[in-house]
Write a protein that holds these residues in place. Structure first.
Motif, short mmCIF file in Angstrom:
data_model
loop_
_atom_site.label_atom_id
_atom_site.label_comp_id
_atom_site.label_asym_id
_atom_site.label_seq_id
_atom_site.Cartn_x
_atom_site.Cartn_y
_atom_site.Cartn_z
N LEU A 1 -0.74 -8.36 14.78
CA LEU A 1 -1.22 -9.25 15.81
C LEU A 1 -2.32 -8.61 16.70
CD1 LEU A 1 -0.52 -12.09 16.71
CD2 LEU A 1 1.04 -10.82 18.33
N ALA A 2 -2.34 -7.25 16.87
CA ALA A 2 -3.28 -6.65 17.43
C ALA A 2 -4.70 -6.54 16.90
CB ALA A 2 -3.21 -5.02 17.59
N HIS A 3 -4.90 -7.15 15.95
CA HIS A 3 -6.10 -7.28 14.89
C HIS A 3 -6.56 -8.67 15.34
CE1 HIS A 3 -6.39 -3.48 12.75
NE2 HIS A 3 -4.77 -3.75 13.05
N VAL A 4 -5.96 -9.59 15.90
CA VAL A 4 -6.28 -10.86 16.05
C VAL A 4 -7.12 -11.10 17.27
CG1 VAL A 4 -5.38 -13.23 16.30
CG2 VAL A 4 -4.25 -11.74 14.74
N GLU A 5 -8.30 -11.72 17.26
CA GLU A 5 -8.91 -11.82 18.61
C GLU A 5 -9.16 -13.16 18.92
OE1 GLU A 5 -12.61 -9.73 17.95
OE2 GLU A 5 -11.43 -7.95 17.35
N ASP A 6 -9.53 -13.64 20.09
CA ASP A 6 -9.59 -14.88 20.50
C ASP A 6 -10.77 -15.63 19.71
OD1 ASP A 6 -8.48 -16.61 22.71
OD2 ASP A 6 -10.55 -16.92 23.55
N GLY A 7 -10.51 -16.89 19.39
CA GLY A 7 -11.63 -17.55 18.44
C GLY A 7 -11.64 -17.34 17.20
N MET A 8 -10.71 -16.57 16.70
CA MET A 8 -10.86 -16.34 15.24
C MET A 8 -10.28 -17.40 14.40
SD MET A 8 -9.34 -12.50 14.44
CE MET A 8 -10.57 -10.90 14.32
N THR B 1 7.77 -11.87 6.07
CA THR B 1 7.18 -11.13 6.80
C THR B 1 6.23 -12.03 7.54
OG1 THR B 1 7.55 -9.27 5.04
CG2 THR B 1 6.36 -8.63 7.06
N ALA B 2 5.27 -12.70 6.72
CA ALA B 2 4.33 -13.51 7.25
C ALA B 2 4.75 -14.69 8.44
CB ALA B 2 3.53 -14.43 6.00
N GLU B 3 6.03 -14.96 7.95
CA GLU B 3 6.59 -15.92 8.91
C GLU B 3 7.01 -15.27 10.43
OE1 GLU B 3 9.97 -17.97 7.01
OE2 GLU B 3 8.35 -19.04 5.65
N GLU B 4 7.42 -13.88 10.29
CA GLU B 4 7.50 -13.26 11.43
C GLU B 4 6.26 -12.99 12.39
OE1 GLU B 4 10.45 -12.78 12.72
OE2 GLU B 4 11.61 -12.65 10.92
N PHE B 5 5.27 -13.12 11.45
CA PHE B 5 4.00 -13.04 11.96
C PHE B 5 3.42 -14.62 12.89
CE2 PHE B 5 -0.88 -14.04 11.86
CZ PHE B 5 -1.35 -13.31 12.65
N VAL B 6 3.89 -15.36 12.02
CA VAL B 6 3.55 -16.89 12.54
C VAL B 6 4.41 -16.83 13.87
CG1 VAL B 6 4.10 -19.21 12.43
CG2 VAL B 6 3.09 -17.76 10.41
N ARG B 7 5.57 -16.37 14.07
CA ARG B 7 6.46 -16.40 15.19
C ARG B 7 5.62 -15.81 16.58
NH1 ARG B 7 10.62 -15.98 11.38
NH2 ARG B 7 11.41 -18.02 10.82
N LEU B 8 5.29 -14.56 16.14
CA LEU B 8 4.64 -13.68 17.20
C LEU B 8 3.29 -14.48 17.64
CD1 LEU B 8 5.32 -10.12 15.86
CD2 LEU B 8 6.57 -11.34 17.60
N LEU B 9 2.40 -15.04 16.72
CA LEU B 9 1.19 -15.46 16.94
C LEU B 9 1.43 -16.92 17.67
CD1 LEU B 9 -1.72 -15.76 16.29
CD2 LEU B 9 -1.19 -17.20 14.11
#
Ligand code: R5P
Length: 232
Positions: free
Chosen positions: A15-22, A31-39
């Motif tokens: 998530l630290a690599h995700v920037e506004d507007g991406m 694992t991807a679903e955990e990312f979706v929850r945090l996102l």
């Protein structure tokens, strides 16, 4: 730390690599679903991103949690894709498709400037192949395609059972309406040669070898998360 906590740790680091507007490709699997929850939490807090999901399953979760989505045709060039994997080797070659989403995952990753893989330590291998290689095939002529895969693999010194994936009482069907053959080749010493040879077989829609696609892997273990790059 249990397996789920490790997945969450890897997802949080990504998530630290995700920037506004991406414009974000969003992978499939636990694992991807955990990312979706945090996102989704970050989106609720004001982060502006648009996601392109790699499966109907991921799309449903994103909609449920309020992550804005577009189709790849609406947003054909992406900044970053974040996805899980079934195996990762030291050169960031992957086996994917345990959840049957490999075709859309590969198309979405191919449309992205960067792909980050998130996984727990159990997915890291020296040589790909302990995980059965998923091969997505057209239902038409599936038996002929399976025989062609066996012959092709044999020319490369590979053998092993190739099983039609089942789901419930019937065959597993991908989001694209195809079947999955799971190939137990064992250790794959030349993944590039196998990938090229599989791509040349009529009836093979796509296979789960992802080569030269990921630029970074975030691997979570009991002691925390570490990163792998193609040249580490
Ligand atoms: O088709 C499914 C995908 O390639 C998944 O990313 C892969 O199977 C890893 O899934 P999980 O994070 O559930 O182990």
């Amino acid at each position: 730390m249990d397996a789920r906590e490790m997945k969450i740790k890897a997802a949080a680091a990504a998530l630290a690599h995700v920037e506004d507007g991406m414009r974000l490709g969003i992978g499939t699997g636990s694992t991807a679903e955990e990312f979706v929850r945090l996102l989704a939490e970050r989106v609720a807090g004001g982060l502006s991103v648009i996601g392109v999901p790699t499966s109907e399953r991921t799309a449903r979760l994103c909609v449920e949690l309020g992550v804005p989505l577009m189709s790849l045709d609406e947003l054909p060039e992406l900044d970053l894709t974040i996805d899980g994997a079934d195996e990762v080797d030291g050169r960031l070659r992957l086996i994917k498709g345990g959840g049957g989403a490999l075709l859309r995952e590969k198309i979405v990753a191919g449309a992205s400037s960067r792909m980050i893989v998130i996984a727990d330590e159990s997915k890291v291998v020296e040589t790909l192949g302990a995980f059965k290689l998923p091969i997505e095939v057209n239902p038409f002529g599936m038996v002929a395609t399976r025989i062609a895969i066996e012959r092709t693999a044999s020319r490369l010194g590979l053998s092993g059972a190739i099983e039609l994936r089942q789901a419930g009482a019937g065959h597993f069907m991908t989001d694209g309406g195809h079947l999955i053959l799971d190939a137990s080749f064992g250790r794959i010493p030349d993944a590039e040669a196998l990938a090229t040879a599989l791509n040349a077989i009529p009836g093979v829609v796509e296979h789960g070898l992802f080569i030269n696609m990921a630029s970074l892997a975030i691997i979570a273990g009991p002691a925390g998360a570490r990163t792998l790059t193609a040249d580490t």
